[in-house]
Write a protein that holds these residues in place. Structure first.
Motif, PDB file in Angstrom:
ATOM      1  N   THR A 114      -0.314   2.809   7.440  1.00  0.00           N
ATOM      2  CA  THR A 114      -1.306   3.181   6.650  1.00  0.00           C
ATOM      3  C   THR A 114      -1.124   4.115   5.785  1.00  0.00           C
ATOM      4  N   PRO A 115      -0.054   3.943   4.649  1.00  0.00           N
ATOM      5  CA  PRO A 115       0.583   4.697   3.856  1.00  0.00           C
ATOM      6  C   PRO A 115      -0.544   5.651   3.286  1.00  0.00           C
ATOM      7  N   GLY A 116      -0.318   7.186   3.515  1.00  0.00           N
ATOM      8  CA  GLY A 116      -1.065   7.983   2.985  1.00  0.00           C
ATOM      9  C   GLY A 116      -2.242   8.552   3.665  1.00  0.00           C
ATOM     10  N   GLU A 117      -2.417   7.658   5.054  1.00  0.00           N
ATOM     11  CA  GLU A 117      -3.736   8.032   5.486  1.00  0.00           C
ATOM     12  C   GLU A 117      -3.209   8.427   6.973  1.00  0.00           C
ATOM     13  N   CYS A 118      -3.653   9.506   7.671  1.00  0.00           N
ATOM     14  CA  CYS A 118      -3.361   9.764   8.913  1.00  0.00           C
ATOM     15  C   CYS A 118      -4.113   9.035  10.086  1.00  0.00           C
TER      16      CYS A 118
ATOM     17  N   TRP B 186       3.155   7.127   7.018  1.00  0.00           N
ATOM     18  CA  TRP B 186       4.125   6.716   6.109  1.00  0.00           C
ATOM     19  C   TRP B 186       4.529   5.093   6.160  1.00  0.00           C
TER      20      TRP B 186
ATOM     21  N   SER C 163      -0.234   4.250  -1.998  1.00  0.00           N
ATOM     22  CA  SER C 163      -1.683   4.745  -1.685  1.00  0.00           C
ATOM     23  C   SER C 163      -1.983   6.238  -1.905  1.00  0.00           C
TER      24      SER C 163
ATOM     25  N   ARG D  63       3.759  11.628  -3.504  1.00  0.00           N
ATOM     26  CA  ARG D  63       2.609  10.653  -3.422  1.00  0.00           C
ATOM     27  C   ARG D  63       1.521  10.691  -4.364  1.00  0.00           C
TER      28      ARG D  63
ATOM     29  N   LEU E 229       0.870  -1.222   0.156  1.00  0.00           N
ATOM     30  CA  LEU E 229       0.044   0.066   0.021  1.00  0.00           C
ATOM     31  C   LEU E 229       0.587   1.107   0.013  1.00  0.00           C
ATOM     32  N   ARG E 230       2.294   1.133  -0.037  1.00  0.00           N
ATOM     33  CA  ARG E 230       3.034   2.200   0.047  1.00  0.00           C
ATOM     34  C   ARG E 230       2.787   3.371  -0.888  1.00  0.00           C
TER      35      ARG E 230
ATOM     36  N   HIS F 282       5.434  11.307   0.010  1.00  0.00           N
ATOM     37  CA  HIS F 282       5.951   9.831   0.266  1.00  0.00           C
ATOM     38  C   HIS F 282       7.217   9.836   1.466  1.00  0.00           C
TER      39      HIS F 282
ATOM     40  N   VAL G 265       1.330  13.811   5.160  1.00  0.00           N
ATOM     41  CA  VAL G 265       0.741  12.694   4.799  1.00  0.00           C
ATOM     42  C   VAL G 265       0.441  12.753   3.266  1.00  0.00           C
TER      43      VAL G 265
ATOM     44  N   PRO H 122      -5.090   8.051  -0.884  1.00  0.00           N
ATOM     45  CA  PRO H 122      -6.292   8.005  -0.328  1.00  0.00           C
ATOM     46  C   PRO H 122      -7.272   9.198  -0.365  1.00  0.00           C
ATOM     47  N   TYR H 123      -6.666  10.489  -0.487  1.00  0.00           N
ATOM     48  CA  TYR H 123      -7.256  11.697  -0.456  1.00  0.00           C
ATOM     49  C   TYR H 123      -7.594  12.301  -1.928  1.00  0.00           C
TER      50      TYR H 123
END
Lengths: 223, 190
Positions: free
Chosen positions: B56-60, B53, A215, B121, A212-213, B106, B103, A217-218
């Motif tokens: 849950t990559p990319g998610e706070c 990082w 990803s 990212r 998932l590196r 990358h 967030v 999501p926003y």
């Protein structure tokens, strides 16, 4: 000499800043056998005691990690409080800024702010020690951190003797300002191999998050 | 053009918030605007956990209102950091959310412009602008320091600083024009 250490790392007790200051304090105590208190801005129970501690200390060292090219939000909040209360007025104040980037260039911009802040708060600026390349020191073997910790211990020892950051140690810790010439050419090639990301890959894999590196999501445009 | 404004005014109904409100009304006639009055939101300081990082990559991992800001920022064409100055810098309220914007990038490192920076990212990042209100003790040196720090932030954010304005020197119409100029430049690029 009375010294209070304000640790502005959002990670508090588990921070690289704490580890560096542990070594600084060890060196400091070789000269002055009274352990200076380290107060953590990220620790709610420490916050109330900070004004009293500052009042009774002539020397203040503020250490923090570089966050988005500047101080972390909790440190900015501390500066705002100091600005309002005038609590740092006439104190001797020094800073230590550490970052994970390998070059120290990233930290010199906030250094200018810190120097100006001391003029604004009417305190005596003791300088800013910049240390880059700190990420990962908590998990590195002693052989990799020995030199760094020894330098921080010596920095603490000299501070206890003179009330100042020793220039030679400060310069040594600052290390490379930026990479140039053939070195940067070589680093660009290494960068493309992904070799600099081994630490991150290790942590991603430990957390079953490697797949998932990338990803995003926003994003409103993702599939 | 979509514009996100992060308003770091610590006072709920201060002059600065009034200024931002007026600016957003003018801009809303031709753009999509989202203004976040940060002091009215449930926002926590970054704890440096780095879940975003490596867990849950990319998610706070923090459960507060920051998610809607992240979504707005990364889907904008222009991100405006707005704040009155205090202690020679933008407010801690603004710095609080700025820290958490990591967030959106990358953890991986690359060499860019002969410096080490974090990789992207997302494919696209908004351009950056800064609007500040001077304090009684603000001088030109302060403005230069702050502007330089935001230029550095822009580099790490895969962006560029389009303008740095003070409310004392520029009225809402001048700033609105500066933003329109950003829009025109983007159109010309296309």
């Amino acid at each position: 000499m009375s010294l209070a250490i304000i640790n502005g790392s959002p990670r508090g007790l588990k921070s690289n800043s704490e580890l560096l200051m542990r070594n600084f304090i060890e060196g400091y105590c070789n000269i002055i056998p009274r352990i200076p208190e380290q107060l953590f801005l990220a620790k709610a129970s420490d916050l109330a005691g900070i004004p009293d501690k500052i009042k009774t200390s002539q020397n203040i060292i503020v250490i923090f990690p570089l966050y988005t090219d500047c101080m972390p939000g909790i440190v900015m909040q501390f500066f705002e409080d100091a600005y309002e209360s005038g609590i740092l007025n006439s104190k001797n104040v020094g800073f230590i800024v550490q970052s994970g980037f390998p070059e120290s260039k990233h930290s010199v911009f906030v250094e200018r702010y810190l120097e100006k802040l001391c003029r604004r708060l009417n305190c005596n600026y003791l300088g800013t020690v910049i240390k880059a390349g700190v990420e990962g020191i908590r998990i590195q073997p002693p052989s990799m951190t020995k030199k760094l910790f020894a330098a921080f211990s010596l920095l603490g020892e000299e501070f206890a003797k003179t009330g100042e950051f020793d220039r030679t140690i400060k310069d040594q810790l600052m290390g490379r300002y930026e990479f140039t010439g053939a070195t940067i050419g070589l680093l660009k090639i290494i960068s493309k191999t992904g070799a600099f990301n081994m630490y991150w890959n290790k942590k991603l894999k430990e957390n079953n998050a490697f797949k998932l590196r990338n990803s995003n999501p926003y994003s409103e445009f993702r599939n | 053009m979509k514009i996100t404004i992060l308003n770091g005014d610590n006072k709920s109904n201060g002059n600065f918030t009034g200024y931002i409100s007026e600016l957003s009304k003018i801009l809303a006639t031709e753009n999509t605007i989202e203004v976040f009055d940060l002091n009215k939101m449930n926002l926590k300081f970054c704890t440096g956990c780095w879940s975003c990082w490596w867990k849950t990559p990319g998610e706070c991992a923090m459960k507060d209102d920051a998610g809607i800001i992240f979504r707005s920022v990364i889907n904008s064409d222009l991100l405006i950091f707005a704040s009155p100055l205090t202690a020679g810098f933008t407010s801690s309220e603004l710095k609080k959310i700025t820290d958490r914007l990591i967030v959106l990038i990358h953890p991986y490192i690359e060499v860019r412009n002969d410096e080490f920076h974090h990789k992207k990212r997302y494919d696209k990042y908004p351009e950056i602008a800064v609007i500040v209100e001077k304090n009684s003790d603000t001088d030109d040196e302060d403005l230069e320091i702050i502007s330089d720090i935001y230029k550095r932030l822009a580099i790490n954010f895969h962006s560029s600083l389009k303008f740095f304005k003070t409310t004392d020197d520029d009225g809402v119409k001048e700033i609105s024009l500066a933003i329109t100029s950003t829009k025109t430049q983007k159109t010309q690029k296309v």
